[in-house]
Design an enzyme around this catalytic site. Structure first.
Site, short mmCIF file in Angstrom:
data_model
loop_
_atom_site.label_atom_id
_atom_site.label_comp_id
_atom_site.label_asym_id
_atom_site.label_seq_id
_atom_site.Cartn_x
_atom_site.Cartn_y
_atom_site.Cartn_z
N GLY A 89 0.83 -1.19 0.00
CA GLY A 89 0.00 0.00 0.00
C GLY A 89 0.86 1.23 0.00
N ASP A 159 -4.20 -6.27 17.01
CA ASP A 159 -4.77 -5.53 18.15
C ASP A 159 -5.30 -6.52 19.20
OD1 ASP A 159 -4.57 -2.90 16.68
OD2 ASP A 159 -5.87 -4.03 15.33
N HIS A 187 -9.34 -0.70 12.61
CA HIS A 187 -7.93 -0.86 12.98
C HIS A 187 -7.31 0.53 13.00
CE1 HIS A 187 -3.81 -2.08 13.29
NE2 HIS A 187 -3.54 -1.44 12.18
P1 NAI Z 1 6.56 -1.13 3.95
O1 NAI Z 1 6.51 0.25 3.42
O2 NAI Z 1 7.82 -1.66 4.54
O3 NAI Z 1 6.13 -2.15 2.80
C1 NAI Z 1 5.07 -1.90 1.94
C2 NAI Z 1 5.45 -2.51 0.60
O4 NAI Z 1 4.33 -2.35 -0.27
C3 NAI Z 1 6.64 -1.81 -0.06
O5 NAI Z 1 7.60 -2.79 -0.45
C4 NAI Z 1 6.01 -1.14 -1.28
O6 NAI Z 1 6.89 -1.07 -2.39
C5 NAI Z 1 4.84 -2.07 -1.55
N1 NAI Z 1 3.78 -1.49 -2.38
C6 NAI Z 1 3.39 -0.20 -2.49
N2 NAI Z 1 2.41 -0.07 -3.41
C7 NAI Z 1 2.17 -1.32 -3.87
C8 NAI Z 1 1.28 -1.83 -4.83
N3 NAI Z 1 0.46 -1.03 -5.50
N4 NAI Z 1 1.30 -3.16 -5.07
C9 NAI Z 1 2.15 -3.98 -4.41
N5 NAI Z 1 3.03 -3.54 -3.50
C10 NAI Z 1 3.03 -2.23 -3.23
O7 NAI Z 1 5.37 -1.23 5.00
P2 NAI Z 1 5.11 -2.34 6.11
O8 NAI Z 1 5.71 -1.90 7.38
O9 NAI Z 1 5.44 -3.67 5.57
O10 NAI Z 1 3.53 -2.17 6.29
C11 NAI Z 1 2.64 -2.50 5.25
C12 NAI Z 1 1.26 -1.99 5.52
O11 NAI Z 1 0.69 -2.65 6.64
C13 NAI Z 1 1.16 -0.51 5.85
O12 NAI Z 1 0.03 0.02 5.19
C14 NAI Z 1 0.97 -0.49 7.33
O13 NAI Z 1 0.32 0.69 7.75
C15 NAI Z 1 0.10 -1.71 7.51
N6 NAI Z 1 0.06 -2.28 8.86
C16 NAI Z 1 -1.12 -2.84 9.27
C17 NAI Z 1 -1.22 -3.47 10.48
C18 NAI Z 1 -2.51 -4.09 10.90
O14 NAI Z 1 -2.56 -4.58 12.03
N7 NAI Z 1 -3.56 -4.12 10.11
C19 NAI Z 1 -0.08 -3.53 11.39
C20 NAI Z 1 1.13 -2.96 10.87
C21 NAI Z 1 1.17 -2.35 9.64
#
Ligand code: NAI
Length: 327
Positions: A89, A159, A187
């Protein structure tokens, strides 16, 4: 031997992806006798790094891992997948308005919804992790009308696990002894971590803790703000705990929740507990035969009612904002 299950992880070159793919390949998500084929999607600027993750998966020689597809092509990534874990994302960057972030993610989830709808295996189940998780899942549902709504969910298990962890620390008991906390709603920091039905052994958590001020105050805010606390400490957002929670979510969905135990999942509201229908909202659910069911009949007191409504209001606003980005 079982046929391999194809698991898509989007955003696989990111932080959570890096923690999640080895867990899946080791059998943490689907069990130690279930072979898997990993499909990993990321965007072109991350292609080289994604390939590095693929190299490490080869180097780890996981016996259950029967293949790896690492690609920046969304159609190739989605083709034939049985499970889709949507971690990719657009992150909120400094100075960005909420609406700008929403708009980027709405367009990502809209196009990935179409790809999944056209190319995923029949009965593919989807877990959205990327924020705003509930609303991304809702957009995905809207733009993949042939995927049944019961197959689309978002992650609030992190959570839920955080709430179990806080209670376990407070009471000095094993986390595995604490059960049936609930995360209601979004969330986000309006989520409501509810212990009114939680138990340790056969005793209510509220009786054991014997400190309503803490349970109605600091406990709730600690769980709500835990993501921010991790960022402050690590200078990076939660990754291993998010990956582990994603495995818990899918495992319980596919293999079932233990007798007498429920978990929290963001699912499409049918109006249960007077939560507006048509939102993706976190509810207590039990799972059996690959399907979740919202736990019914729990008593909601006045304090809880306000909190359930507040987080529903935020989700309705997010939904309106998402729709305004589409038009
Ligand atoms: P990150 O930034 O390290 O990784 C996200 C990856 O998604 C990057 O490699 C990026 O290039 C890729 N990406 C961006 N646009 C894309 C697309 N259109 N198609 C495919 N890949 C794409 O972020 P991280 O730390 O891995 O977190 C990922 C997401 O999870 C964030 O949105 C974060 O806010 C969310 N999150 C949700 C949680 C939950 O409990 N629901 C807990 C922790 C994080």
């Amino acid at each position: 031997a079982k046929d391999p299950v194809r698991v898509l992880v989007t955003g696989a070159a990111g932080q959570i992806g890096y923690a999640l793919v080895p867990m899946i390949a080791r059998g943490v998500m689907l069990g130690p006798d279930q072979p898997v084929i990993l499909h990993m999607l990321d965007i072109p600027p991350a292609a080289e790094s994604l390939n590095g993750v693929k190299m490490e998966l080869v180097d780890a020689a996981f016996p259950l891992l029967k293949g790896v597809v690492a690609t920046t092509d969304v159609v190739e990534a989605c083709t034939g997948v049985n499970i889709a874990v949507m971690v990719g994302g657009f992150p909120r960057k400094e100075g960005m308005e909420r609406k700008d972030v929403m708009s980027k993610n709405v367009s990502i989830y809209k196009s990935q919804a179409s790809a999944l709808e056209k190319h995923a295996a029949a009965n593919c189940k989807v877990l959205v992790v990327a924020n705003p998780a509930n609303t991304n899942a809702l957009i995905l549902k809207e733009f993949a009308p042939s995927i049944p709504e019961k197959n689309i969910s978002c992650l609030t298990r992190l959570d839920h696990n955080r709430a179990l962890g806080q209670i376990s620390e407070r009471l000095g008991v094993q986390v595995s002894e604490v059960k049936n906390v609930i995360i209601w709603g979004n969330h986000s920091s309006t989520q409501y971590p509810d212990v009114n039905h939680a138990t340790v052994g056969d005793k209510p958590v509220r009786t054991l803790v014997a400190d309503d001020a803490w349970l109605n105050g600091e406990f709730i805010t600690t769980v709500q703000q835990r993501g921010a606390a991790i960022i402050k400490a690590r200078k990076l957002s939660s990754a291993l705990s998010a990956a582990s929670a994603a495995c818990d979510h899918i495992r319980d969905w596919f293999l079932g929740t233990p007798q007498g135990t429920w978990v929290s999942m963001g699912v499409y509201s049918d109006g249960s507990y007077n939560v507006p229908a048509g939102l993706i909202y976190s509810f207590p659910v039990t799972c059996a035969n690959g399907e979740w069911t919202i736990v019914q009949g729990l008593h909601i007191d006045e304090f809880s009612r306000k909190k359930l409504d507040l987080t529903a209001e935020e989700l309705s606003e997010e939904k309106a904002l998402a729709y305004s980005c589409l038009s």
